[in-house]
Design an enzyme around this catalytic site. Structure first.
Site, mmCIF file in Angstrom:
data_model
loop_
_atom_site.group_PDB
_atom_site.id
_atom_site.type_symbol
_atom_site.label_atom_id
_atom_site.label_comp_id
_atom_site.label_asym_id
_atom_site.label_seq_id
_atom_site.Cartn_x
_atom_site.Cartn_y
_atom_site.Cartn_z
ATOM 1 N N GLU A 245 10.789 -0.906 -3.857
ATOM 2 C CA GLU A 245 9.360 -0.552 -3.690
ATOM 3 C C GLU A 245 8.612 -1.556 -2.599
ATOM 4 O O GLU A 245 9.134 -2.490 -2.813
ATOM 5 C CB GLU A 245 8.482 -0.490 -5.024
ATOM 6 C CG GLU A 245 7.142 -0.344 -4.788
ATOM 7 C CD GLU A 245 6.150 -0.390 -6.116
ATOM 8 O OE1 GLU A 245 6.825 0.193 -7.276
ATOM 9 O OE2 GLU A 245 5.096 -0.900 -5.935
ATOM 10 N N GLU A 250 -2.353 -4.115 -1.437
ATOM 11 C CA GLU A 250 -2.774 -4.052 -2.803
ATOM 12 C C GLU A 250 -4.268 -4.901 -3.029
ATOM 13 O O GLU A 250 -4.019 -5.962 -2.557
ATOM 14 C CB GLU A 250 -1.958 -3.842 -3.935
ATOM 15 C CG GLU A 250 -0.951 -3.101 -4.126
ATOM 16 C CD GLU A 250 0.118 -3.056 -5.273
ATOM 17 O OE1 GLU A 250 -0.113 -2.373 -6.154
ATOM 18 O OE2 GLU A 250 0.689 -4.075 -5.044
#
Length: 366
Positions: A245, A250
């Protein structure tokens, strides 16, 4: 290497016969004349095909070029009247380029100069050697293009204990979780009839990209409980974190303006504290557009915030457990509510509704 094209070979019927192309005409060079029309080629950046008529007083003729971006196809080379087709490839550079096509007949030579205009300077930033392969500027329509984007549909608690329900385009009451307005993609998170709805969308989910430079301009929402993200997952996903991933950006609302990047794999994952991650302050990330990007090669992954390095990680040659990043990955944009990180300090439902805005997403590859 000099490239010769269609130098016609003559039948050799006797020991003294001439065999080969234009050079085999033994007539002295000064007594042979070569003419062509037109005598120069001027090509646009996009390239083109040009027809040239050729005449010579020699017995035969041929043509060649030294440029790998020019192709020559000569016809009727065994007669004194002929023609050739010159194909010029598109110029991918921002510089004018030039070369030539040479016609030969016996010892005589005539060169046709070829010049080509430069490609327009790209309006987009990309590392040297990279070209734009896909993008969405969100300049058309009011909804995402279904050929490019796929909505996730999942209920609350599906992942990371998040509280939102992801729906396709609209909530049950018809309120949009994704919409395009004034050239911007808006991912909306709101409460309706006691449930929180939001959007999570995938770009080219069945295709993705292997390596490249990926950039997006994003304005983050405000409010405790928000968890916006710009990230990537493998097209051929089987299990997590084995297949990897890549989190380009974020942020969580209870820690405003601090954006982070992370990489997940078997050898580095947050569940046991071994994840590869870095956080930095991006002043004004909530409420202003900033650029978030990744440069991903077979040797290294580097993420950026407004052009500044956020995280850099090398392929250390330790195998797939440490580097599962050699497969195609697709781009994800989503706005989560609550969850194991976004809700780590609780949520403020008074902050709803909230919106994550995306001005563009661009993918470049070598």
């Amino acid at each position: 290497m000099r490239k010769y094209f269609l130098i016609t070979t003559l039948l050799c019927t006797a020991a003294f016969a001439s065999c080969g192309g234009g050079d085999d005409d033994k007539t002295p060079a000064g007594s042979i004349s070569v003419a062509c029309q037109p005598e120069t080629i001027s090509a646009q950046a996009g390239g083109g095909v040009f027809s040239i008529s050729v005449s010579t007083t020699g017995k035969e003729w041929g043509a060649y070029t030294n440029a790998d971006w020019i192709k020559v196809d000569a016809q009727n080379t065994t007669s004194q009247q002929g023609s050739m087709t010159v194909t010029v490839a598109a110029n991918p550079t921002t510089e004018i380029r030039s070369a030539g096509v040479t016609i030969m007949s016996g010892g005589a030579r005539k060169t046709i100069p070829v010049t080509q205009a430069a490609a327009a300077q790209s309006a987009y930033y990309a590392p040297e050697g990279y070209s734009l392969v896909w993008h969405d500027e969100f300049d058309e329509g009011t909804e995402l293009n279904a050929a490019d984007w796929t909505h996730e549909v999942q209920g609350a608690g599906w992942v990371n204990n998040e509280l939102q329900t992801y729906v396709n385009h609209k909530s049950p009451e018809g309120r949009a979780v994704t919409e395009i307005r004034n050239g911007v993609l808006r991912i909306n998170c709101f409460k309706e009839n006691g449930k929180v709805y939001s959007g999570r969308v995938y770009a080219k989910v069945k295709q993705g990209w292997k390596y490249g430079y990926v950039e997006a301009s994003i304005k983050l929402p405000k409010g405790k409980g928000t968890w916006p993200a710009f990230w990537m997952m493998p097209v051929n996903f089987r299990s997590w974190p084995a297949d990897g991933e890549i989190d380009i950006m974020e942020e969580v609302g209870y820690h405003p303006d601090y954006v982070s990047s992370s990489l997940h794999a078997n050898a580095h994952v947050h569940s046991n504290g071994t994840q590869v991650t870095h956080e930095m302050l991006c002043q004004g990330a909530e409420g202003e557009f900033h650029t978030y990007a990744i440069l991903w090669t077979a040797q290294n992954i580097t993420t950026y915030v407004d052009g500044k390095v956020q995280l850099s990680y090398d392929n250390r040659g330790k195998g797939r457990d440490d580097w599962p990043y050699d497969d195609p990955f697709y781009v994800i944009l989503n706005l989560a509510w609550g969850g194991s990180w976004g809700g780590a300090q609780g949520v403020d439902e008074n902050a709803l509704p909230v919106t994550m805005e995306v001005d563009y997403v661009r993918v470049f590859q070598k």
